[in-house]
Structures are given as structure tokens and as C-alpha cells.
Design a protein around this motif. Structure first.
Motif, mmCIF file in Angstrom:
data_model
loop_
_atom_site.group_PDB
_atom_site.id
_atom_site.type_symbol
_atom_site.label_atom_id
_atom_site.label_comp_id
_atom_site.label_asym_id
_atom_site.label_seq_id
_atom_site.Cartn_x
_atom_site.Cartn_y
_atom_site.Cartn_z
ATOM 1 N N LEU A 87 12.636 4.652 3.614
ATOM 2 C CA LEU A 87 11.773 4.998 2.478
ATOM 3 C C LEU A 87 12.560 5.612 1.322
ATOM 4 O O LEU A 87 11.994 5.884 0.271
ATOM 5 N N THR A 168 8.859 12.275 -1.695
ATOM 6 C CA THR A 168 7.965 11.115 -1.722
ATOM 7 C C THR A 168 7.896 10.467 -0.343
ATOM 8 O O THR A 168 6.819 10.094 0.129
ATOM 9 N N LYS A 172 4.609 10.257 2.012
ATOM 10 C CA LYS A 172 4.145 8.925 2.436
ATOM 11 C C LYS A 172 3.915 8.907 3.945
ATOM 12 O O LYS A 172 2.933 8.351 4.432
ATOM 13 N N ARG A 175 0.738 10.761 5.040
ATOM 14 C CA ARG A 175 -0.521 10.049 4.759
ATOM 15 C C ARG A 175 -0.995 9.201 5.935
ATOM 16 O O ARG A 175 -2.119 8.709 5.932
#
Length: 184
Positions: A87, A168, A172, A175
Motif C-alpha cells: 500500500l 494512508t 486503509k 477500514r
């Protein structure tokens, strides 16, 4: 709900097959956890949701130990780090952050609030602001600058890039949980 159950009971086969098939499915999922055939965030979260929606207490209890062990394996096998780095292609996630988070979680008496080591580590990374700390530290290392000492401005600029990309990625991953994976 009770009328549909009584309708199935009269035939005798529908509810028995569902229960047997459901139990077999639970066994297959547990086996996939125990053998580590499933070792990605997405798949572990999917199984975790199945475990949370078990129809019987017996099935729910059967998931507890294998699910806990699977999350621990996901973190310790470096799969979590690999996914975090996937990621963060521009600025690969710093493995020391995850190692530090694991130590903090294992030393935290409140860590028993969840079976999910990955989630606990992600929360610890966020709550203890590990990304900010490690971003500044990594950006100041001469190795990041071809062996020379960066100026304060250069280090701050690189740290901001690290921080943005790493944060970030962590957000992510977080979530994936619609509800926190904690004991009631």
C-alpha cells in the motif's frame, strides 16, 4: 421466523442439512486458519465476520483460538508488513513501526480486549503516533540521502511524505473493520 422453522421441521431434512452443512463449513474455515491457507487481511476479515455471525455458541467458540492464532501468524509471518508495503509503493512502510507496535501491544494489559493482533497493532500505531516518530527518524538518516546529513528542511519534507503514505496505508487497513474486533 418461528413459522418458517416449524415448516422446515415438518419435512425433517431442510434444517438438518443446513445445520450439518453449516458446521462443515465452519470446520473448513477453521482448518484454513490452522493451516495458514488463509493469510491475507481481506480473507482473515471475511472469516472473522463469518465467526461473528455463527448461529451456534459451539461454532463461535470453535473459532476463538484458531482466529486468534491466525491473526498472530498474519503479523509474525511478515504478511502484514508485506501488505502495508504493498500500500506504500513510493515510500515503503517502515518495518520498525510494526515491530515497535507489537512490543507495545504485548506489554499493554488492555491488549486482551481483542483476539486480533493486527487490529491491535494498527490501533497502537495510530494512538501512540508511531508513524510521526518513525517518519522523522527515518527521514533524518544519512542513508536516505546518499550518506550525507540532510538539512532540517529536507528531512521535514521527506518525513511528511513518509507520514502521509504510511498513515494512508494504516487507515486503509483499519477500514476493513466495520465494528471493532473486541470482546463484549
Amino acid at each position: 421466523m418461528s413459522s418458517s422453522r416449524s415448516g422446515r421441521s415438518k419435512s425433517g431434512s431442510s434444517s438438518g442439512k443446513k445445520s450439518k452443512g453449516s458446521h462443515q463449513s465452519v470446520r473448513q474455515l477453521i482448518e484454513s486458519l490452522q493451516t495458514h491457507r488463509v493469510n491475507t487481511l481481506t480473507e482473515l476479515c471475511r472469516i472473522e465476520r463469518v465467526a461473528a455471525s455463527c448461529e451456534t455458541e459451539e461454532d463461535a467458540r470453535a473459532f476463538q483460538s484458531p482466529m486468534t492464532a491466525a491473526w498472530a501468524y498474519y503479523v509474525s509471518s511478515n504478511q502484514m508488513l508485506s501488505e502495508l508495503r504493498g500500500l506504500t509503493p513510493k515510500f515503503p512502510f517502515c518495518g520498525d513501526i510494526l515491530s515497535h507496535a507489537q512490543v507495545l501491544v504485548r506489554n499493554d494489559p488492555e491488549s486482551n480486549r481483542s483476539w486480533n493482533l493486527a487490529w491491535l497493532c494498527l490501533v497502537k500505531i495510530t494512538e501512540d503516533e508511531l508513524i510521526e516518530t518513525y517518519a522523522a527518524s527515518e527521514a533524518s538518516r544519512p542513508e536516505m540521502w546518499g550518506g550525507r546529513q540532510p538539512s532540517d528542511e529536507e528531512a521535514k519534507e521527506l518525513a511528511a511524505c513518509f507520514q502521509y503514505e504510511w498513515d494512508t496505508a494504516v487507515q486503509k487497513m483499519l477500514r476493513h473493520w466495520q465494528a471493532t474486533p473486541t470482546w463484549c
